[in-house]
Design a protein around this motif. Sequence first.
Motif, PDB file in Angstrom:
ATOM      1  N   VAL A   1       0.841  -1.200   0.000  1.00 43.41           N
ATOM      2  CA  VAL A   1       0.000   0.000   0.000  1.00 43.41           C
ATOM      3  C   VAL A   1       0.876   1.250   0.000  1.00 43.41           C
ATOM      4  N   LEU A   2       1.888   1.278   0.849  1.00 39.18           N
ATOM      5  CA  LEU A   2       2.777   2.436   0.963  1.00 39.18           C
ATOM      6  C   LEU A   2       3.518   2.704  -0.343  1.00 39.18           C
ATOM      7  N   LYS A   3       3.962   1.657  -1.009  1.00 33.11           N
ATOM      8  CA  LYS A   3       4.675   1.833  -2.277  1.00 33.11           C
ATOM      9  C   LYS A   3       3.771   2.493  -3.321  1.00 33.11           C
ATOM     10  N   GLY A   4       2.480   2.250  -3.228  1.00 30.86           N
ATOM     11  CA  GLY A   4       1.549   2.830  -4.188  1.00 30.86           C
ATOM     12  C   GLY A   4       1.298   4.316  -4.008  1.00 30.86           C
ATOM     13  N   PHE A   5       1.830   4.903  -2.924  1.00 30.59           N
ATOM     14  CA  PHE A   5       1.715   6.352  -2.740  1.00 30.59           C
ATOM     15  C   PHE A   5       2.657   7.101  -3.661  1.00 30.59           C
ATOM     16  N   ASP A   6       3.741   6.438  -4.060  1.00 26.78           N
ATOM     17  CA  ASP A   6       4.706   7.020  -4.992  1.00 26.78           C
ATOM     18  C   ASP A   6       5.145   8.396  -4.467  1.00 26.78           C
ATOM     19  N   SER A   7       5.128   9.411  -5.309  1.00 28.36           N
ATOM     20  CA  SER A   7       5.636  10.727  -4.910  1.00 28.36           C
ATOM     21  C   SER A   7       4.729  11.438  -3.918  1.00 28.36           C
ATOM     22  N   TYR A   8       3.510  10.931  -3.721  1.00 27.16           N
ATOM     23  CA  TYR A   8       2.600  11.534  -2.752  1.00 27.16           C
ATOM     24  C   TYR A   8       3.018  11.227  -1.319  1.00 27.16           C
ATOM     25  N   LEU A   9       3.831  10.196  -1.129  1.00 25.70           N
ATOM     26  CA  LEU A   9       4.087   9.695   0.214  1.00 25.70           C
ATOM     27  C   LEU A   9       4.681  10.762   1.124  1.00 25.70           C
ATOM     28  N   ASN A  10       5.711  11.458   0.666  1.00 26.88           N
ATOM     29  CA  ASN A  10       6.350  12.429   1.559  1.00 26.88           C
ATOM     30  C   ASN A  10       5.583  13.743   1.666  1.00 26.88           C
ATOM     31  N   LYS A  11       4.397  13.807   1.040  1.00 28.64           N
ATOM     32  CA  LYS A  11       3.516  14.958   1.225  1.00 28.64           C
ATOM     33  C   LYS A  11       2.513  14.726   2.357  1.00 28.64           C
ATOM     34  N   ILE A  12       2.484  13.489   2.871  1.00 28.70           N
ATOM     35  CA  ILE A  12       1.582  13.138   3.964  1.00 28.70           C
ATOM     36  C   ILE A  12       2.232  13.536   5.295  1.00 28.70           C
ATOM     37  N   ASN A  13       1.425  13.992   6.240  1.00 28.16           N
ATOM     38  CA  ASN A  13       1.961  14.360   7.559  1.00 28.16           C
ATOM     39  C   ASN A  13       2.096  13.164   8.491  1.00 28.16           C
ATOM     40  N   PHE A  14       1.068  12.298   8.503  1.00 31.40           N
ATOM     41  CA  PHE A  14       1.027  11.221   9.493  1.00 31.40           C
ATOM     42  C   PHE A  14       0.580   9.906   8.864  1.00 31.40           C
ATOM     43  N   PHE A  15       1.173   8.827   9.331  1.00 26.50           N
ATOM     44  CA  PHE A  15       0.715   7.478   9.007  1.00 26.50           C
ATOM     45  C   PHE A  15       0.525   6.703  10.312  1.00 26.50           C
ATOM     46  N   ILE A  16      -0.581   6.011  10.438  1.00 27.12           N
ATOM     47  CA  ILE A  16      -0.755   4.993  11.476  1.00 27.12           C
ATOM     48  C   ILE A  16      -0.817   3.661  10.747  1.00 27.12           C
ATOM     49  N   VAL A  17       0.166   2.800  11.005  1.00 31.28           N
ATOM     50  CA  VAL A  17       0.328   1.581  10.212  1.00 31.28           C
ATOM     51  C   VAL A  17       0.342   0.361  11.128  1.00 31.28           C
ATOM     52  N   GLU A  18      -0.446  -0.647  10.757  1.00 27.38           N
ATOM     53  CA  GLU A  18      -0.413  -1.908  11.486  1.00 27.38           C
ATOM     54  C   GLU A  18       0.907  -2.618  11.212  1.00 27.38           C
ATOM     55  N   PHE A  19       1.469  -3.280  12.226  1.00 23.53           N
ATOM     56  CA  PHE A  19       2.749  -3.969  12.059  1.00 23.53           C
ATOM     57  C   PHE A  19       2.732  -5.296  12.805  1.00 23.53           C
ATOM     58  N   ALA A  20       3.690  -6.139  12.468  1.00 25.11           N
ATOM     59  CA  ALA A  20       3.935  -7.388  13.212  1.00 25.11           C
ATOM     60  C   ALA A  20       5.422  -7.693  13.090  1.00 25.11           C
ATOM     61  N   ASN A  21       5.997  -8.332  14.109  1.00 18.15           N
ATOM     62  CA  ASN A  21       7.417  -8.695  14.025  1.00 18.15           C
ATOM     63  C   ASN A  21       7.588 -10.169  13.639  1.00 18.15           C
ATOM     64  N   TYR A  22       6.530 -10.745  13.071  1.00 21.83           N
ATOM     65  CA  TYR A  22       6.572 -12.121  12.578  1.00 21.83           C
ATOM     66  C   TYR A  22       5.718 -12.202  11.309  1.00 21.83           C
ATOM     67  N   GLU A  23       5.893 -13.265  10.537  1.00 22.36           N
ATOM     68  CA  GLU A  23       5.165 -13.423   9.279  1.00 22.36           C
ATOM     69  C   GLU A  23       3.859 -14.172   9.520  1.00 22.36           C
ATOM     70  N   GLY A  24       2.817 -13.445   9.868  1.00 22.57           N
ATOM     71  CA  GLY A  24       1.513 -14.064  10.024  1.00 22.57           C
ATOM     72  C   GLY A  24       0.928 -14.496   8.693  1.00 22.57           C
ATOM     73  N   TYR A  25       1.388 -13.862   7.633  1.00 21.18           N
ATOM     74  CA  TYR A  25       0.995 -14.209   6.268  1.00 21.18           C
ATOM     75  C   TYR A  25       2.281 -14.484   5.482  1.00 21.18           C
ATOM     76  N   ILE A  26       2.180 -15.272   4.443  1.00 19.51           N
ATOM     77  CA  ILE A  26       3.364 -15.646   3.673  1.00 19.51           C
ATOM     78  C   ILE A  26       3.968 -14.408   3.006  1.00 19.51           C
ATOM     79  N   ASN A  27       5.274 -14.212   3.218  1.00 20.82           N
ATOM     80  CA  ASN A  27       6.029 -13.065   2.669  1.00 20.82           C
ATOM     81  C   ASN A  27       5.592 -11.718   3.246  1.00 20.82           C
ATOM     82  N   GLN A  28       5.048 -11.735   4.447  1.00 17.56           N
ATOM     83  CA  GLN A  28       4.687 -10.480   5.100  1.00 17.56           C
ATOM     84  C   GLN A  28       5.934  -9.766   5.599  1.00 17.56           C
ATOM     85  N   PRO A  29       6.153  -8.502   5.225  1.00 17.30           N
ATOM     86  CA  PRO A  29       7.283  -7.749   5.782  1.00 17.30           C
ATOM     87  C   PRO A  29       7.111  -7.558   7.287  1.00 17.30           C
TER      88      PRO A  29
END
Length: 212
Positions: free
Chosen positions: A136-164
């Motif tokens: 999703v973040l990659k799809g912001f392209d050049s708009y990304l650094n024009k955003i002030n805030f992001f709240i992003v869900e995270f995990a420190n394990y791969e709950g899904y295959i190939n999850q960053p």
Amino acid sequence: MGNKRLLDAALEYGSFLSLIHIGAHKGEEIPLYEQYNLDRVYLIEPIEYCEKIIQEKVRLLDNFFSFNYALGSENKLSTIYLADGEDSGSSSLLAPRESDITFSNSQKIEVKTFASLNLEKIEMVVIDTQGYEMEVLKGFDSYLNKINFFIVEFANYEGYINQPTYKHLNKFMKNQGFIVVDQIKRINKPFPTIDGGSYGDALYVNKALLNF
């Protein structure tokens, strides 16, 4: 997602009058967002029956807008894996690993990039996409650094295959000029494994606001 603590924490660094929630499920955060008197709230949900629930909830709210597609790194058709029953919020565009949650069905959905939406200025972005956050973040392209805030869900394990993992998310956001300033962490296993670890939501602030 959309936790009040993180939204309030963002206000310590600057204001926001527009918000987009990507992966809005059944619109559970709508009452929370109403508290902030926002000019515009966009709710993105790819599962059709969930998005119809959102439509009904915002029918009388002039500043709320609902859309039935997913966001990702490119415009395409893709497969979403549908979690069963009350676990429907765990549905993902990433293939799930074995767990207590069952995924009996899948369906084709439309995926768009944020950059292709041509939305007016967005100041706050909430992303809850069950492991698909980096795409999703990659799809912001050049708009990304024009955003002030992001709240992003995270995990420190791969709950899904190939999850960053959270480490990869932080590295990506740092390279884009964002600093994590707060997080809400939940732990289901003290040490990360394929079966579990810690997960939660992180608040990222544009470094330009921190410098100011």
